[in-house]
Design a protein around this motif. Structure first.
Motif, PDB file in Angstrom:
ATOM      1  N   ASN A  11       0.820  -1.212   0.000  1.00  0.00           N
ATOM      2  CA  ASN A  11       0.000   0.000   0.000  1.00  0.00           C
ATOM      3  C   ASN A  11       0.858   1.268   0.000  1.00  0.00           C
ATOM      4  O   ASN A  11       0.512   2.251  -0.653  1.00  0.00           O
ATOM      5  CB  ASN A  11      -0.958   0.004   1.187  1.00  0.00           C
ATOM      6  CG  ASN A  11      -2.125  -0.919   0.974  1.00  0.00           C
ATOM      7  OD1 ASN A  11      -2.625  -1.062  -0.134  1.00  0.00           O
ATOM      8  ND2 ASN A  11      -2.565  -1.573   2.030  1.00  0.00           N
ATOM      9  N   ALA A  12       1.964   1.243   0.706  1.00  0.00           N
ATOM     10  CA  ALA A  12       2.849   2.413   0.713  1.00  0.00           C
ATOM     11  C   ALA A  12       3.420   2.651  -0.687  1.00  0.00           C
ATOM     12  O   ALA A  12       3.463   3.784  -1.170  1.00  0.00           O
ATOM     13  CB  ALA A  12       3.975   2.217   1.725  1.00  0.00           C
ATOM     14  N   ARG A  13       3.824   1.596  -1.348  1.00  0.00           N
ATOM     15  CA  ARG A  13       4.359   1.719  -2.705  1.00  0.00           C
ATOM     16  C   ARG A  13       3.268   2.245  -3.641  1.00  0.00           C
ATOM     17  O   ARG A  13       3.505   3.105  -4.472  1.00  0.00           O
ATOM     18  CB  ARG A  13       4.882   0.361  -3.181  1.00  0.00           C
ATOM     19  CG  ARG A  13       5.214   0.270  -4.646  1.00  0.00           C
ATOM     20  CD  ARG A  13       6.562   0.733  -5.105  1.00  0.00           C
ATOM     21  NE  ARG A  13       7.676   0.405  -4.261  1.00  0.00           N
ATOM     22  CZ  ARG A  13       8.734   1.208  -4.146  1.00  0.00           C
ATOM     23  NH1 ARG A  13       8.791   2.330  -4.813  1.00  0.00           N
ATOM     24  NH2 ARG A  13       9.738   0.888  -3.382  1.00  0.00           N
ATOM     25  N   LYS A  14       2.055   1.720  -3.479  1.00  0.00           N
ATOM     26  CA  LYS A  14       0.938   2.156  -4.319  1.00  0.00           C
ATOM     27  C   LYS A  14       0.702   3.656  -4.155  1.00  0.00           C
ATOM     28  O   LYS A  14       0.483   4.375  -5.133  1.00  0.00           O
ATOM     29  CB  LYS A  14      -0.329   1.375  -3.974  1.00  0.00           C
ATOM     30  CG  LYS A  14      -1.489   1.660  -4.922  1.00  0.00           C
ATOM     31  CD  LYS A  14      -2.788   1.006  -4.471  1.00  0.00           C
ATOM     32  CE  LYS A  14      -2.743  -0.482  -4.575  1.00  0.00           C
ATOM     33  NZ  LYS A  14      -4.063  -1.104  -4.277  1.00  0.00           N
ATOM     34  N   ARG A  74       5.170  13.933   3.582  1.00  0.00           N
ATOM     35  CA  ARG A  74       4.416  14.414   2.424  1.00  0.00           C
ATOM     36  C   ARG A  74       5.338  15.133   1.434  1.00  0.00           C
ATOM     37  O   ARG A  74       5.290  14.881   0.230  1.00  0.00           O
ATOM     38  CB  ARG A  74       3.290  15.354   2.862  1.00  0.00           C
ATOM     39  CG  ARG A  74       2.388  15.761   1.701  1.00  0.00           C
ATOM     40  CD  ARG A  74       1.256  16.699   2.090  1.00  0.00           C
ATOM     41  NE  ARG A  74       0.576  16.292   3.306  1.00  0.00           N
ATOM     42  CZ  ARG A  74       0.520  17.027   4.414  1.00  0.00           C
ATOM     43  NH1 ARG A  74       1.088  18.207   4.479  1.00  0.00           N
ATOM     44  NH2 ARG A  74      -0.124  16.587   5.467  1.00  0.00           N
ATOM     45  N   TYR A  75       6.202  15.994   1.941  1.00  0.00           N
ATOM     46  CA  TYR A  75       7.147  16.719   1.084  1.00  0.00           C
ATOM     47  C   TYR A  75       8.072  15.746   0.354  1.00  0.00           C
ATOM     48  O   TYR A  75       8.272  15.851  -0.851  1.00  0.00           O
ATOM     49  CB  TYR A  75       7.966  17.706   1.924  1.00  0.00           C
ATOM     50  CG  TYR A  75       9.084  18.356   1.151  1.00  0.00           C
ATOM     51  CD1 TYR A  75       8.824  19.457   0.332  1.00  0.00           C
ATOM     52  CD2 TYR A  75      10.381  17.867   1.207  1.00  0.00           C
ATOM     53  CE1 TYR A  75       9.836  20.053  -0.394  1.00  0.00           C
ATOM     54  CE2 TYR A  75      11.399  18.447   0.490  1.00  0.00           C
ATOM     55  CZ  TYR A  75      11.124  19.549  -0.316  1.00  0.00           C
ATOM     56  OH  TYR A  75      12.131  20.126  -1.042  1.00  0.00           O
ATOM     57  N   PHE A  76       8.637  14.791   1.098  1.00  0.00           N
ATOM     58  CA  PHE A  76       9.536  13.821   0.486  1.00  0.00           C
ATOM     59  C   PHE A  76       8.823  13.006  -0.597  1.00  0.00           C
ATOM     60  O   PHE A  76       9.385  12.746  -1.660  1.00  0.00           O
ATOM     61  CB  PHE A  76      10.128  12.881   1.538  1.00  0.00           C
ATOM     62  CG  PHE A  76      11.067  13.557   2.507  1.00  0.00           C
ATOM     63  CD1 PHE A  76      11.877  14.611   2.116  1.00  0.00           C
ATOM     64  CD2 PHE A  76      11.134  13.140   3.828  1.00  0.00           C
ATOM     65  CE1 PHE A  76      12.744  15.230   3.004  1.00  0.00           C
ATOM     66  CE2 PHE A  76      11.992  13.751   4.723  1.00  0.00           C
ATOM     67  CZ  PHE A  76      12.805  14.795   4.314  1.00  0.00           C
ATOM     68  N   CYS A  77       7.592  12.603  -0.335  1.00  0.00           N
ATOM     69  CA  CYS A  77       6.836  11.834  -1.324  1.00  0.00           C
ATOM     70  C   CYS A  77       6.540  12.674  -2.563  1.00  0.00           C
ATOM     71  O   CYS A  77       6.685  12.189  -3.691  1.00  0.00           O
ATOM     72  CB  CYS A  77       5.535  11.310  -0.723  1.00  0.00           C
ATOM     73  SG  CYS A  77       5.783  10.005   0.499  1.00  0.00           S
ATOM     74  N   LYS A  80       9.578  12.829  -4.701  1.00  0.00           N
ATOM     75  CA  LYS A  80      10.139  11.516  -5.044  1.00  0.00           C
ATOM     76  C   LYS A  80      11.434  11.200  -4.290  1.00  0.00           C
ATOM     77  O   LYS A  80      12.369  10.626  -4.820  1.00  0.00           O
ATOM     78  CB  LYS A  80      10.354  11.408  -6.555  1.00  0.00           C
ATOM     79  CG  LYS A  80       9.074  11.589  -7.343  1.00  0.00           C
ATOM     80  CD  LYS A  80       9.259  11.262  -8.790  1.00  0.00           C
ATOM     81  CE  LYS A  80       8.051  11.541  -9.640  1.00  0.00           C
ATOM     82  NZ  LYS A  80       6.773  11.210  -9.159  1.00  0.00           N
ATOM     83  N   MET A  81      11.468  11.594  -3.031  1.00  0.00           N
ATOM     84  CA  MET A  81      12.605  11.318  -2.159  1.00  0.00           C
ATOM     85  C   MET A  81      12.220  10.127  -1.269  1.00  0.00           C
ATOM     86  O   MET A  81      11.992  10.263  -0.071  1.00  0.00           O
ATOM     87  CB  MET A  81      12.951  12.571  -1.345  1.00  0.00           C
ATOM     88  CG  MET A  81      13.269  13.772  -2.229  1.00  0.00           C
ATOM     89  SD  MET A  81      13.247  15.346  -1.343  1.00  0.00           S
ATOM     90  CE  MET A  81      14.784  15.266  -0.468  1.00  0.00           C
ATOM     91  N   VAL A  82      12.131   8.964  -1.905  1.00  0.00           N
ATOM     92  CA  VAL A  82      11.565   7.775  -1.274  1.00  0.00           C
ATOM     93  C   VAL A  82      12.342   7.344  -0.031  1.00  0.00           C
ATOM     94  O   VAL A  82      11.745   6.999   0.986  1.00  0.00           O
ATOM     95  CB  VAL A  82      11.495   6.617  -2.299  1.00  0.00           C
ATOM     96  CG1 VAL A  82      10.946   5.361  -1.663  1.00  0.00           C
ATOM     97  CG2 VAL A  82      10.675   7.026  -3.496  1.00  0.00           C
ATOM     98  N   GLU A  83      13.666   7.376  -0.107  1.00  0.00           N
ATOM     99  CA  GLU A  83      14.464   6.922   1.029  1.00  0.00           C
ATOM    100  C   GLU A  83      14.222   7.792   2.257  1.00  0.00           C
ATOM    101  O   GLU A  83      14.070   7.288   3.376  1.00  0.00           O
ATOM    102  CB  GLU A  83      15.960   6.910   0.680  1.00  0.00           C
ATOM    103  CG  GLU A  83      16.346   5.863  -0.350  1.00  0.00           C
ATOM    104  CD  GLU A  83      16.091   6.311  -1.793  1.00  0.00           C
ATOM    105  OE1 GLU A  83      15.786   7.510  -2.017  1.00  0.00           O
ATOM    106  OE2 GLU A  83      16.185   5.466  -2.682  1.00  0.00           O
ATOM    107  N   VAL A  87      12.600   6.681   5.886  1.00  0.00           N
ATOM    108  CA  VAL A  87      13.265   6.873   7.177  1.00  0.00           C
ATOM    109  C   VAL A  87      12.334   7.583   8.159  1.00  0.00           C
ATOM    110  O   VAL A  87      12.211   7.178   9.322  1.00  0.00           O
ATOM    111  CB  VAL A  87      14.580   7.674   7.001  1.00  0.00           C
ATOM    112  CG1 VAL A  87      15.145   8.103   8.348  1.00  0.00           C
ATOM    113  CG2 VAL A  87      15.601   6.838   6.240  1.00  0.00           C
ATOM    114  N   ASP A  88      11.650   8.628   7.709  1.00  0.00           N
ATOM    115  CA  ASP A  88      10.728   9.331   8.595  1.00  0.00           C
ATOM    116  C   ASP A  88       9.534   8.449   8.964  1.00  0.00           C
ATOM    117  O   ASP A  88       9.055   8.497  10.098  1.00  0.00           O
ATOM    118  CB  ASP A  88      10.247  10.635   7.963  1.00  0.00           C
ATOM    119  CG  ASP A  88      11.218  11.785   8.211  1.00  0.00           C
ATOM    120  OD1 ASP A  88      12.321  11.531   8.749  1.00  0.00           O
ATOM    121  OD2 ASP A  88      10.878  12.935   7.882  1.00  0.00           O
TER     122      ASP A  88
END
Length: 101
Positions: A11-14, A74-77, A80-83, A87-88
């Motif tokens: 679900n996270a990947r989706k 939310r900002y990282f997503c 596209k800052m997946v890593e 971590v958060d």
């Protein structure tokens, strides 16, 4: 992670990959449902004793910290800052698990 919810990674990947609002909504609801079940399964037996021990000031500080972490995720997503989002998210899970006892 020590404990992972059923379907969490799928679900996270989706959520990171889809753009359809309805699919995002359904995925978020699925995550919320499994999270609720996860929390209820680990709920302490007697909540009445803990109610008198609530630290509202500490709760407000914790909420502020969690709110900031959700904004960071939310900002990282969005960027596209997946890593960094991972971590958060891991930090959030560990903090949630440490607060339950």
């Amino acid at each position: 992670m020590k404990i992972v919810l059923d379907g969490f990674f799928a679900n996270a990947r989706k959520l990171l990959e889809v753009r359809d609002v309805q699919v995002i909504r359904e995925t978020v609801f699925a995550l919320l449902k499994t999270t609720r079940t996860f929390i209820l399964e680990r709920k302490p037996a007697d909540e009445s004793e803990k109610k008198s021990e609530i630290d509202f000031h500490g709760l407000a500080e914790w909420y502020q910290k969690m709110s900031l972490t959700w904004r960071r995720i939310r900002y990282f997503c969005e960027n596209k800052m997946v890593e960094k989002a991972y971590v958060d998210a891991y930090y959030l899970q560990e903090d949630f698990l440490s607060k339950r006892g």
